[in-house]
Design an enzyme around this catalytic site. Sequence first.
Site, PDB file in Angstrom:
ATOM      1  N   CYS A 188      -4.280  -1.119  -1.970  1.00 11.73           N
ATOM      2  CA  CYS A 188      -4.400   0.330  -2.113  1.00 11.73           C
ATOM      3  C   CYS A 188      -5.326   0.575  -3.296  1.00 11.73           C
ATOM      4  O   CYS A 188      -5.039   0.117  -4.406  1.00 11.73           O
ATOM      5  CB  CYS A 188      -3.018   0.932  -2.374  1.00 11.73           C
ATOM      6  N   HIS A 197      -8.438   3.764   4.123  1.00 13.83           N
ATOM      7  CA  HIS A 197      -8.624   4.411   5.426  1.00 13.83           C
ATOM      8  C   HIS A 197     -10.085   4.451   5.883  1.00 13.83           C
ATOM      9  O   HIS A 197     -10.362   4.606   7.056  1.00 13.83           O
ATOM     10  CB  HIS A 197      -8.099   5.852   5.371  1.00 13.83           C
ATOM     11  N   CYS A 241     -11.329   3.335  -0.375  1.00 13.71           N
ATOM     12  CA  CYS A 241     -10.039   3.822   0.120  1.00 13.71           C
ATOM     13  C   CYS A 241      -9.738   3.048   1.394  1.00 13.71           C
ATOM     14  O   CYS A 241     -10.637   2.813   2.215  1.00 13.71           O
ATOM     15  CB  CYS A 241     -10.113   5.324   0.424  1.00 13.71           C
ATOM     16  N   GLU A 287      -5.359   9.477   9.573  1.00 12.21           N
ATOM     17  CA  GLU A 287      -3.954   9.287   9.989  1.00 12.21           C
ATOM     18  C   GLU A 287      -3.650  10.079  11.254  1.00 12.21           C
ATOM     19  O   GLU A 287      -2.776   9.722  12.030  1.00 12.21           O
ATOM     20  CB  GLU A 287      -3.006   9.700   8.866  1.00 12.21           C
ATOM     21  N   ASP A 335       0.866  -1.185   0.000  1.00 10.78           N
ATOM     22  CA  ASP A 335       0.000   0.000   0.000  1.00 10.78           C
ATOM     23  C   ASP A 335       0.901   1.232   0.000  1.00 10.78           C
ATOM     24  O   ASP A 335       2.104   1.128   0.290  1.00 10.78           O
ATOM     25  CB  ASP A 335      -0.893  -0.007   1.256  1.00 10.78           C
ATOM     26  N   SER A 336       0.299   2.377  -0.262  1.00  8.54           N
ATOM     27  CA  SER A 336       1.052   3.627  -0.206  1.00  8.54           C
ATOM     28  C   SER A 336       1.525   3.934   1.209  1.00  8.54           C
ATOM     29  O   SER A 336       2.422   4.753   1.383  1.00  8.54           O
ATOM     30  CB  SER A 336       0.171   4.770  -0.712  1.00  8.54           C
TER      31      SER A 336
HETATM   32  N1  DGL Z   1      -4.165   3.758   0.276  1.00 12.07           N
HETATM   33  C1  DGL Z   1      -4.813   4.808  -0.485  1.00 12.07           C
HETATM   34  C2  DGL Z   1      -6.091   4.244  -1.139  1.00 12.07           C
HETATM   35  O1  DGL Z   1      -6.632   3.231  -0.755  1.00 12.07           O
HETATM   36  C3  DGL Z   1      -5.108   6.029   0.370  1.00 12.07           C
HETATM   37  C4  DGL Z   1      -3.877   6.810   0.772  1.00 12.07           C
HETATM   38  C5  DGL Z   1      -3.177   7.495  -0.389  1.00 12.07           C
HETATM   39  O2  DGL Z   1      -3.712   8.467  -0.944  1.00 12.07           O
HETATM   40  O3  DGL Z   1      -2.075   7.062  -0.720  1.00 12.07           O
HETATM   41  O4  DGL Z   1      -6.570   4.837  -2.069  1.00 12.07           O
END
Ligand code: DGL
Length: 280
Positions: A79, A193, A191, A158, A16-17
């Site tokens: 992600c 989060h 997303c 976050e 993931d990012s």
């Molecule tokens: N993990 C990203 C997503 O699911 C969210 C965080 C980001 O913007 O990198 O889209």
Amino acid sequence: MASNDDRRLRPICVFDSGLGGLTVVRELAGALPGEDIIYLGDTARVPYGIKSPETIRRFACEDAAFLLRFNPKMLVVACNTASAAAVDALVAMSPVPVIDMIRPGAAAACEAANGSLIGVVGTEATVRSKAYERAIEACRPGSRVCSVPCPLLVPIVEEGRDADDPIVTHVLCDYLRDMQRRRPGALILGCTHYPLLWDAIAKLMGPDVRLINSGLAAARQAQQMLDAQGELNPRSSLGALRCFTTDNPERFAVLGKRFGGRDLTSVAYVGTDELEGGPR
Ligand code: DGL
């Protein structure tokens, strides 16, 4: 008897990012408790959701190349943004099956909405890509879709704000006003989060709107695929979770507990220069 190259014993690699993909790891560990998981969170370069498709694709391919060195049996793109921008490139470079967030989430939403409007919330890049629209159309042609980018939600989560925080309520009310009016049958939390804001979103949207956690849908797909291929890890004990992060392992371990719902006992640093060096 398991041989050295027994695919069942190989890990599942996940990236993931940043920290958000740990919500997907939580679902994977629930669906596949015996599997070893190796996770990469690219915290030095997060967020991906405000970047161009080209940059997201480059980062995603570098993340995947790093993980493929561990000889996994499956790669999970935990992600939504990376899934939306890079799934074709990732499938092309991966010798093992790739599970993304978009297609399982879209399929679960089509089933839940049963022909009514489907809502999607996600990052700017995910919504701009229209990847969910394409996946929904492929799954159930003619479906109506309404998508809204919610860029403030990633930093808010976050920062540790809970679902009952007034700031969360205020921001959600603003983003979801139109969605509430249109009353979708299902709303995809597109997303990583957003599952942490599940209760607040459910309260705002009301009981008639089915919320879809793409991470849970993806974990189910991973479980079904490994089962069908006879590649489930045969062990009866719990698998191990090993994490890598491109910045600040201490912060990753502390914040990651909230996303993953468990203590992170193995977190190591890997520099982005090593990712950018590609496979070796
Ligand atoms: N993990 C990203 C997503 O699911 C969210 C965080 C980001 O913007 O990198 O889209």
